[in-house]
Design a protein around this motif. Structure first.
Motif, mmCIF file in Angstrom:
data_model
loop_
_atom_site.group_PDB
_atom_site.id
_atom_site.type_symbol
_atom_site.label_atom_id
_atom_site.label_comp_id
_atom_site.label_asym_id
_atom_site.label_seq_id
_atom_site.Cartn_x
_atom_site.Cartn_y
_atom_site.Cartn_z
ATOM 1 N N VAL A 159 -26.728 -10.763 8.111
ATOM 2 C CA VAL A 159 -25.541 -11.535 7.813
ATOM 3 C C VAL A 159 -25.038 -11.096 6.440
ATOM 4 O O VAL A 159 -25.724 -11.290 5.438
ATOM 5 C CB VAL A 159 -25.823 -13.052 7.825
ATOM 6 C CG1 VAL A 159 -24.594 -13.838 7.424
ATOM 7 C CG2 VAL A 159 -26.337 -13.497 9.177
ATOM 8 N N LEU A 160 -23.868 -10.473 6.409
ATOM 9 C CA LEU A 160 -23.274 -9.991 5.162
ATOM 10 C C LEU A 160 -24.249 -9.140 4.347
ATOM 11 O O LEU A 160 -24.285 -9.195 3.132
ATOM 12 C CB LEU A 160 -22.761 -11.167 4.325
ATOM 13 C CG LEU A 160 -21.698 -12.012 5.019
ATOM 14 C CD1 LEU A 160 -21.485 -13.313 4.264
ATOM 15 C CD2 LEU A 160 -20.397 -11.255 5.160
ATOM 16 N N HIS A 190 -27.510 -9.421 4.320
ATOM 17 C CA HIS A 190 -28.761 -10.128 4.042
ATOM 18 C C HIS A 190 -29.522 -10.380 5.341
ATOM 19 O O HIS A 190 -28.916 -10.641 6.370
ATOM 20 C CB HIS A 190 -28.473 -11.493 3.388
ATOM 21 C CG HIS A 190 -27.849 -11.395 2.041
ATOM 22 N ND1 HIS A 190 -28.577 -11.184 0.895
ATOM 23 C CD2 HIS A 190 -26.551 -11.476 1.640
ATOM 24 C CE1 HIS A 190 -27.759 -11.147 -0.147
ATOM 25 N NE2 HIS A 190 -26.530 -11.313 0.278
ATOM 26 N N TRP A 241 -27.829 -20.134 1.317
ATOM 27 C CA TRP A 241 -26.526 -19.471 1.440
ATOM 28 C C TRP A 241 -25.746 -19.615 0.140
ATOM 29 O O TRP A 241 -25.187 -18.649 -0.363
ATOM 30 C CB TRP A 241 -25.771 -20.076 2.626
ATOM 31 C CG TRP A 241 -24.531 -19.330 2.945
ATOM 32 C CD1 TRP A 241 -24.443 -18.215 3.713
ATOM 33 C CD2 TRP A 241 -23.225 -19.608 2.480
ATOM 34 N NE1 TRP A 241 -23.135 -17.784 3.757
ATOM 35 C CE2 TRP A 241 -22.365 -18.626 3.005
ATOM 36 C CE3 TRP A 241 -22.679 -20.584 1.664
ATOM 37 C CZ2 TRP A 241 -21.015 -18.598 2.737
ATOM 38 C CZ3 TRP A 241 -21.320 -20.554 1.406
ATOM 39 C CH2 TRP A 241 -20.511 -19.575 1.945
ATOM 40 N N PHE A 298 -18.855 -13.653 -2.383
ATOM 41 C CA PHE A 298 -20.219 -13.685 -1.878
ATOM 42 C C PHE A 298 -20.927 -12.439 -2.380
ATOM 43 O O PHE A 298 -20.378 -11.341 -2.325
ATOM 44 C CB PHE A 298 -20.216 -13.727 -0.351
ATOM 45 C CG PHE A 298 -21.539 -14.058 0.251
ATOM 46 C CD1 PHE A 298 -21.956 -15.384 0.344
ATOM 47 C CD2 PHE A 298 -22.363 -13.066 0.727
ATOM 48 C CE1 PHE A 298 -23.179 -15.705 0.905
ATOM 49 C CE2 PHE A 298 -23.596 -13.376 1.286
ATOM 50 C CZ PHE A 298 -23.996 -14.704 1.376
ATOM 51 N N ALA A 318 -23.463 -9.463 -2.316
ATOM 52 C CA ALA A 318 -24.170 -8.625 -1.346
ATOM 53 C C ALA A 318 -25.507 -8.194 -1.950
ATOM 54 O O ALA A 318 -25.672 -8.182 -3.170
ATOM 55 C CB ALA A 318 -23.320 -7.406 -1.007
ATOM 56 N N THR A 341 -19.675 -7.364 -4.274
ATOM 57 C CA THR A 341 -19.086 -8.665 -3.967
ATOM 58 C C THR A 341 -18.080 -8.500 -2.845
ATOM 59 O O THR A 341 -17.346 -7.526 -2.797
ATOM 60 C CB THR A 341 -18.346 -9.225 -5.206
ATOM 61 O OG1 THR A 341 -19.263 -9.282 -6.279
ATOM 62 C CG2 THR A 341 -17.807 -10.605 -4.956
ATOM 63 N N CYS A 342 -18.067 -9.474 -1.936
ATOM 64 C CA CYS A 342 -17.019 -9.509 -0.926
ATOM 65 C C CYS A 342 -16.360 -10.885 -0.998
ATOM 66 O O CYS A 342 -16.947 -11.843 -1.490
ATOM 67 C CB CYS A 342 -17.557 -9.223 0.471
ATOM 68 S SG CYS A 342 -18.720 -10.431 1.106
ATOM 69 N N LEU A 378 -14.786 -14.081 0.938
ATOM 70 C CA LEU A 378 -14.878 -14.747 2.225
ATOM 71 C C LEU A 378 -13.941 -15.939 2.271
ATOM 72 O O LEU A 378 -13.858 -16.706 1.310
ATOM 73 C CB LEU A 378 -16.304 -15.258 2.468
ATOM 74 C CG LEU A 378 -17.421 -14.228 2.498
ATOM 75 C CD1 LEU A 378 -18.759 -14.922 2.657
ATOM 76 C CD2 LEU A 378 -17.187 -13.225 3.611
ATOM 77 N N ASP A 392 -14.282 -12.218 6.391
ATOM 78 C CA ASP A 392 -14.273 -11.279 5.269
ATOM 79 C C ASP A 392 -12.823 -10.876 4.988
ATOM 80 O O ASP A 392 -12.169 -10.251 5.812
ATOM 81 C CB ASP A 392 -15.114 -10.048 5.612
ATOM 82 C CG ASP A 392 -15.246 -9.078 4.440
ATOM 83 O OD1 ASP A 392 -14.497 -9.210 3.449
ATOM 84 O OD2 ASP A 392 -16.101 -8.183 4.520
ATOM 85 N N THR A 394 -11.941 -9.306 2.002
ATOM 86 C CA THR A 394 -12.038 -8.452 0.817
ATOM 87 C C THR A 394 -10.856 -7.485 0.737
ATOM 88 O O THR A 394 -10.222 -7.358 -0.321
ATOM 89 C CB THR A 394 -13.371 -7.677 0.826
ATOM 90 O OG1 THR A 394 -14.438 -8.622 0.950
ATOM 91 C CG2 THR A 394 -13.544 -6.867 -0.430
#
Length: 168
Positions: free
Chosen positions: A1-2, A4, A15, A49, A51, A56-57, A59, A80, A82
């Motif tokens: 997930v993203l 992770h 989270w 968020f 990574a 960073t992305c 969301l 996402d 980004t």
């Protein structure tokens, strides 16, 4: 997930640990403290968020917490955004640059109506402090009608050939 492993995001607390520190309160409010959001909401919060690689992305967060069978569940969707955020930042920067130019700039549609202009154009056109969008560019030209028609054709031809026109 993203990026992770799923087990590292098994709980809301885990989270939130991966949300950028500056955005944790916003994320908490968006999920825990707010009612469920629908797809039509225009004020959907965006959070950063983190990574695993340190990147960073962005969301978009749509969701809520519910209590089911004695357990708190976070239910929602993450989108996402980004690439969209990067594009928005470039557009905002471009708008600031265009607005600050000393040269007059106006964007006109095919019908000759002003869609956007900068402050220098408004000052030069004598409409400083006014919204000029929707008005005809021809309203600001003092040339005779026959010359204005000729100029408009020259402008259209230049835009077709080069994508832009510049002149006095």
């Amino acid at each position: 997930v993203l990026g992770h492993p799923t087990q590292r995001l098994a709980s809301l607390g885990q989270w939130l640990d991966h949300v950028h520190p500056d955005d944790r309160l916003l994320a908490q409010a968006a999920i825990v403290d707010a009612p469920a959001r629908t797809a039509s909401d225009s004020d959907v919060p965006c959070i950063r968020f983190l990574a695993p690689d340190g990147g960073t992305c962005w969301l978009e967060v749509r969701g809520s917490c519910e209590r089911r069978a004695g357990r708190d569940l976070a239910i929602g969707m993450l989108l996402d955004v980004t690439a969209r955020r990067a594009t928005e930042q470039r557009l905002e920067f471009s708008a600031r640059v265009l607005q600050g130019l000393r040269e007059a700039v106006a964007v006109v549609d095919g019908a000759g109506l002003i869609q956007w202009h900068n402050a220098a154009f408004a000052t030069q056109a004598g409409g400083a402090g006014e919204r000029l969008e929707g008005r005809a560019l021809a309203d600001f030209c003092s040339a005779p009608k026959s010359r204005r028609i000729e100029q408009q054709q020259e402008i259209r031809d230049a835009v077709r050939r080069r994508g832009a026109w510049q002149g006095r």
